[in-house]
Every structure is written in structure tokens, then in C-alpha cells.
Design a protein around this motif. Structure first.
Motif, PDB file in Angstrom:
ATOM      1  N   UNK A 174       0.849  -1.113   0.004  1.00 27.69           N
ATOM      2  CA  UNK A 174       0.089  -0.011   0.092  1.00 27.69           C
ATOM      3  C   UNK A 174       0.837   1.447  -0.086  1.00 27.69           C
ATOM      4  N   UNK A 175       2.078   1.086   0.436  1.00 26.83           N
ATOM      5  CA  UNK A 175       3.066   2.419   0.533  1.00 26.83           C
ATOM      6  C   UNK A 175       3.625   2.621  -0.737  1.00 26.83           C
ATOM      7  N   UNK A 217      -2.215   5.436   7.451  1.00 22.36           N
ATOM      8  CA  UNK A 217      -2.299   5.381   5.959  1.00 22.36           C
ATOM      9  C   UNK A 217      -3.709   5.940   5.446  1.00 22.36           C
ATOM     10  N   UNK A 218      -3.657   6.817   4.432  1.00 17.39           N
ATOM     11  CA  UNK A 218      -5.003   7.368   3.948  1.00 17.39           C
ATOM     12  C   UNK A 218      -5.686   6.480   3.325  1.00 17.39           C
ATOM     13  N   UNK A 223      -8.194  -0.103   2.093  1.00 17.30           N
ATOM     14  CA  UNK A 223      -7.076  -1.190   1.619  1.00 17.30           C
ATOM     15  C   UNK A 223      -7.487  -2.650   2.012  1.00 17.30           C
ATOM     16  N   UNK A 224      -7.498  -2.688   3.459  1.00 13.85           N
ATOM     17  CA  UNK A 224      -7.854  -4.124   3.742  1.00 13.85           C
ATOM     18  C   UNK A 224      -9.180  -4.876   3.304  1.00 13.85           C
ATOM     19  N   UNK A 241       1.151  -3.532  10.358  1.00 14.32           N
ATOM     20  CA  UNK A 241       2.545  -3.067  10.711  1.00 14.32           C
ATOM     21  C   UNK A 241       2.262  -1.876  11.591  1.00 14.32           C
ATOM     22  N   UNK A 242       3.007  -1.331  12.594  1.00 18.50           N
ATOM     23  CA  UNK A 242       2.765  -0.166  13.558  1.00 18.50           C
ATOM     24  C   UNK A 242       4.107   0.195  14.272  1.00 18.50           C
ATOM     25  N   UNK A 243       4.510   1.022  14.046  1.00 17.32           N
ATOM     26  CA  UNK A 243       5.800   1.786  14.882  1.00 17.32           C
ATOM     27  C   UNK A 243       5.321   2.877  15.972  1.00 17.32           C
TER      28      UNK A 243
END
Length: 501
Positions: A174-175, A217-218, A223-224, A241-243
Motif C-alpha cells: 500500500x506504500x 495510511x490514507x 485497503x484491507x 504494521x505499526x511503529x
């Protein structure tokens, strides 16, 4: 302040998948080269792998490791890392603007993973790569013999297949930063067909489709929805994912980000349920939280550095130095994974060595445990079996990211005749009087109580002071009339094991 909690023998959440305590390592910075692999290091074996690092990895008892990326995988040709080392090409890694020597490839890494006692979770390139690349990679890795790719592996000195069961279908597709970035429908179709091909090779393979790179994310959560709509019946997991960071220097707000992570997991779980209902599907899809960690201390600095350097080899990159505050946060996040273990079956700390990692290793020098190593190790060692429901009553606080956040964070597991409690007192100044009712159990004694406490929030470990932040035997806890009772100091982490029957 007093906190009361209740566990009941009959109220459980789920069986915990051991893979909840997995890790991630990428061809990035010094994670591989001078991290796990450094020929000429005093501790290196004949193959060039550092034994000091390997011992620290073994002590974690983690079940699986995701490899080789990460952003790296989206422009990576796995064929560059096989065959005689002297014939392997040096390539430009577009993800991290550095040189990749390919001296460690799939066979070297598989050998290291076996020495570490780890299963592999392999990622295929669906950025610049395609279904055919993925199919050939899986055949090289998993097929016994009698075909071009399997016999090529055998010619490289590996007679038996690796039988890797977990495969990531690309990374963060998605990035917009991703090499070969795709929109959700395009990626979902490719993931669906790639998963079908891998399962055609071996029906027992489990595949992990890319979810959002984060809930910020916009395109999240659409997306999912779109991706799962394209591939639900043919995949087993969707990745999250997450930071996390404390840029505002507000510890209570930082700690509460685990509550927001719970909402993230819940939202994606709802999309999974909706898609299953829409498709009248019989299979279940679970969550693989395959990148998580604290990452903010050097993030801006390193982003600027990458843009300026000229393709270095194994550069110092994303080498976060973790402090005591980060260790408390990691303990809270692992508790959230335990509480959500009915949906989260796999999770991978990102990463394992040097790059945003619990283990650091100096080139030519020592290796040591960072502060976050300890809660990660305790969860991996003791957070097995069943996750238990914990009902708590105690003081809470409100902050920017969440309201009604408990000052005392508790998760519990049961493995046969042992209950383990993981408890973090997030209050900056107040001691908590804990009273846990062990309903339905006969509690014999406290088997273990290890804690992290009494440190400045900014305290860190280093190669010269590797044990500055390390666990000590806990005090002030005991069993009284089937209750666990005692006092927990402010800003402290506790792993408590109780013998029951």
C-alpha cells in the motif's frame, strides 16, 4: 492506590499461538552484515556467523523469524544469493540506498535460523517480482528433488528441503515508497494468484497478505476491505504494521498507544468478519502483526542521512538506543497481543539485531541486550498456553490517544499448572496495591517474580554498561487465601508465575 483483578478458571480468551513472539530481520543497515554475520569477528564460527549474537537470540526462545524484508524484498532477486559466494553479484538496494553483497542468501540464513532454533517466515517479491519468481523460490526452498530448482538447491549443498510453511506475499504494497507499489485491487488479485500457486506446490503452506503499513495510511481501512475481497478464500493471514514513539515527551500518552493498537486490531478483525460473511466463506483469516516496535529516537536523522549517502555497504542505520520507558511500553504492547490472541496469531518484533532491535552488536566488538529485550524475553518464555480474561477495577487516566486508560496494565496466561501475570504499573509516582482473585484455582505459591523497576525513564544499556537496565527479583508479592496480593512500585514491569491446581 488499589487495583483489584479477577481471573476465573473457566474464562479464557484463546490458545496462544507460539508464533506471537516471532521476530523480523531484513537486509538493511547492520542487521545481517556485522549483526548476525561478521567473518573475522572473535566470536565468528567457520561460516562467519557471530556466536555472541546467536546466544542472545537463542536465549529469547522465539519460534520464527521473517526474512529477507521488509522494503528490501520489493526489489530483491533471491537468485542473487545462491551458488558460490565468489560468483554472487553486488547489487544496489533501492530501498535503503546501499550496496548488497549477497554474501548471505537463503541457504546461509536458513543454516543460521536452524542454529538459532527458529522457523523461517519467507517473503516473496511482489514489487518488481511476480508470481513466477515466487513459485520458483518456493520450489527451490521446499521441493525435495527431481526438478530444476530443487536439484539446483541440492547442487548448492542442501540435500533436504526446508519445508517453509509461512510465506509473506510481498511487503507494504500500500506504500507509495514501495518499489512496485500497487493499488489494492491490483495487489489483491496478484496476491490471490500467488497464494494459489504456492499452495499448489504444498497445500499446508500458510500465506500472509499485506494489510496497511499502519492505521495512519490514507487508504486504511479501505485497503484491507479491497484486498481481502480479492483473495479472502486463498489466504490465511493479513498483516498489520505499526511503529511507536514518544515525540511529545509525554510518557502516559506514549504508554496509552497500546490502547489505540487494540482498536486497530479490532477494526481489521471486523473487516475480516465482514468479508467472510459477504463471501459465505468457510475459512478463517487471522492477523499477522509482522512489524512492530518503538521507532522514533533517530528516525528523522536517519531519513535525512539516507538521502545524502552514496551507496555504502552495511551502513549504520536505524540503530535505536532503547531506554527504560521503551521497555515499559513494549511490555504493555505484548500484553495487548496476549489479550487479542484470538485474532492475532503471529507477531514479529522489527527487527532482531542492530536495526530497531532488542539486540545490539558493535562491529568487531561486544553484543548486548537492550532494555526492550527483557519484556520481550519474559513474554516469549512464559506467555504460552491459554490467554486468560482479566477483569480489573482501579484508577484510570485520560490522554490524547485514549480515555479511561488503566494505570495498571495486566495480561495473564495459563500453561498447564502455572499462571503467569504480566503487570506494568504505568503511574509515574504512585505505588499500586494489587489484589488478584484466582477464582476456581488453588494457588500453591509464587514460582517466579522478576521485575524491571527503579530506573530513570531515559536509562539505557550499552556495550560498556550492558546490564544497567536488567531484571531483579521482585518483592512484596505473595499468596493469601487464593489471592495474589502485594505492592507494585511506580513505573515498573513485573513477570509473575504462580503454581496452581
Amino acid at each position: 492506590m488499589q487495583v483489584k483483578a479477577t481471573l476465573h478458571r473457566d474464562f479464557t480468551i484463546a490458545d496462544i499461538d507460539d508464533r506471537l513472539y516471532s521476530a523480523f530481520i531484513e537486509h538493511m543497515g547492520r542487521a545481517i552484515y556485522t549483526g548476525i554475520y561478521e567473518p573475522g569477528h572473535p566470536s565468528a564460527d567457520a561460516r562467519g556467523f557471530r556466536q555472541d549474537v546467536l546466544e542472545l537470540v537463542r536465549d529469547l526462545k522465539i519460534p520464527a523469524v521473517r526474512y529477507p524484508g521488509g522494503n528490501f524484498v520489493s526489489a530483491y532477486d533471491w537468485k542473487d544469493g545462491i551458488g558460490p559466494k565468489e560468483n554472487r553479484p553486488v547489487r544496489l538496494d533501492l530501498a535503503w540506498r546501499s550496496k548488497e553483497t549477497n554474501q548471505v542468501g537463503i541457504n546461509e540464513f536458513a543454516w543460521w535460523a536452524e542454529q538459532a532454533g527458529l522457523e523461517m517466515i519467507l517473503a516473496v517479491n511482489l514489487g518488481s517480482g511476480n508470481l513466477q519468481d515466487a513459485r520458483e523460490f518456493a520450489e527451490y526452498v521446499n521441493h525435495a528433488s527431481g526438478t530444476y530448482w530443487s536439484d539446483l538447491r541440492r547442487s548448492h549443498g542442501v540435500e533436504d528441503p526446508y519445508n517453509v510453511k509461512m510465506w509473506c506475499l510481498g511487503n507494504e504494497m500500500d506504500g507509495p515508497w514501495q518499489i512496485g507499489h500497487k493499488d489494492a485491487r491490483e495487489y489483491g488479485r496478484l496476491a490471490d494468484e500467488t497464494s494459489k500457486a504456492l499452495k499448489g506446490l504444498d497445500p499446508s503452506i500458510e500465506t500472509i497478505v499485506c494489510g496497511s503499513s499502519s492505521d495512519e495510511m490514507p487508504t486504511y481501512p479501505e485497503w484491507e476491505r479491497e484486498v481481502l475481497d480479492a483473495c479472502y478464500e486463498n489466504v490465511d493471514y493479513i498483516s498489520l504494521h505499526k511503529y511507536f514513539g514518544n515525540n511529545s515527551n509525554n510518557s502516559l500518552n506514549f504508554f496509552a498507544k497500546t490502547e489505540a493498537t487494540g482498536r486497530y486490531i479490532q477494526a481489521v478483525s471486523s473487516i475480516i468478519d465482514f468479508t467472510k460473511a459477504k463471501k459465505r466463506a468457510r475459512n478463517d483469516v487471522y492477523i499477522c502483526f509482522d512489524e512492530w516496535n518503538v521507532w522514533y529516537h533517530r528516525r528523522s536523522e536517519d531519513d535525512a542521512k539516507i538521502r545524502q549517502w552514496d551507496w555504502p555497504e552495511a551502513p549504520e542505520l536505524l540503530e535505536e538506543t532503547y531506554n527504560f520507558e521503551d521497555a515499559l511500553f513494549v511490555g504493555c504492547l505484548l500484553n495487548e497481543f496476549i489479550r487479542r490472541s484470538d485474532r492475532v496469531k503471529i507477531a514479529c518484533i522489527a527487527q532482531l539485531v542492530n536495526v530497531i532491535a532488542p539486540i545490539r552488536a558493535d562491529k568487531g566488538g561486544p553484543a548486548w541486550r537492550q532494555t526492550i529485550y527483557w519484556p520481550y524475553q519474559f513474554a516469549s518464555l512464559y506467555g504460552r498456553g491459554q490467554a486468560l480474561q482479566v477483569v480489573t477495577s482501579g484508577p484510570t487516566y485520560d490522554c490524547e490517544v485514549a480515555d479511561d486508560v488503566p494505570y495498571l496494565d495486566i495480561a495473564a496466561t495459563r500453561d498447564k499448572d502455572t499462571i503467569t501475570l504480566f503487570v506494568i504499573n504505568r503511574h509515574p509516582t504512585e505505588t499500586m496495591d494489587l489484589d488478584v482473585a484466582l477464582t476456581g484455582y488453588t494457588a500453591d505459591r509464587v514460582l517466579l517474580h522478576q521485575c524491571l523497576e527503579g530506573h530513570d525513564l531515559k536509562a539505557t544499556n550499552s556495550g560498556t554498561t550492558p546490564d544497567k537496565v536488567s531484571p531483579s527479583a521482585g518483592k512484596h508479592l505473595g499468596i493469601e487465601d487464593e489471592h495474589l496480593k502485594g505492592r507494585l512500585n511506580p513505573l515498573s514491569y513485573h513477570a509473575i508465575r504462580i503454581a496452581v491446581h
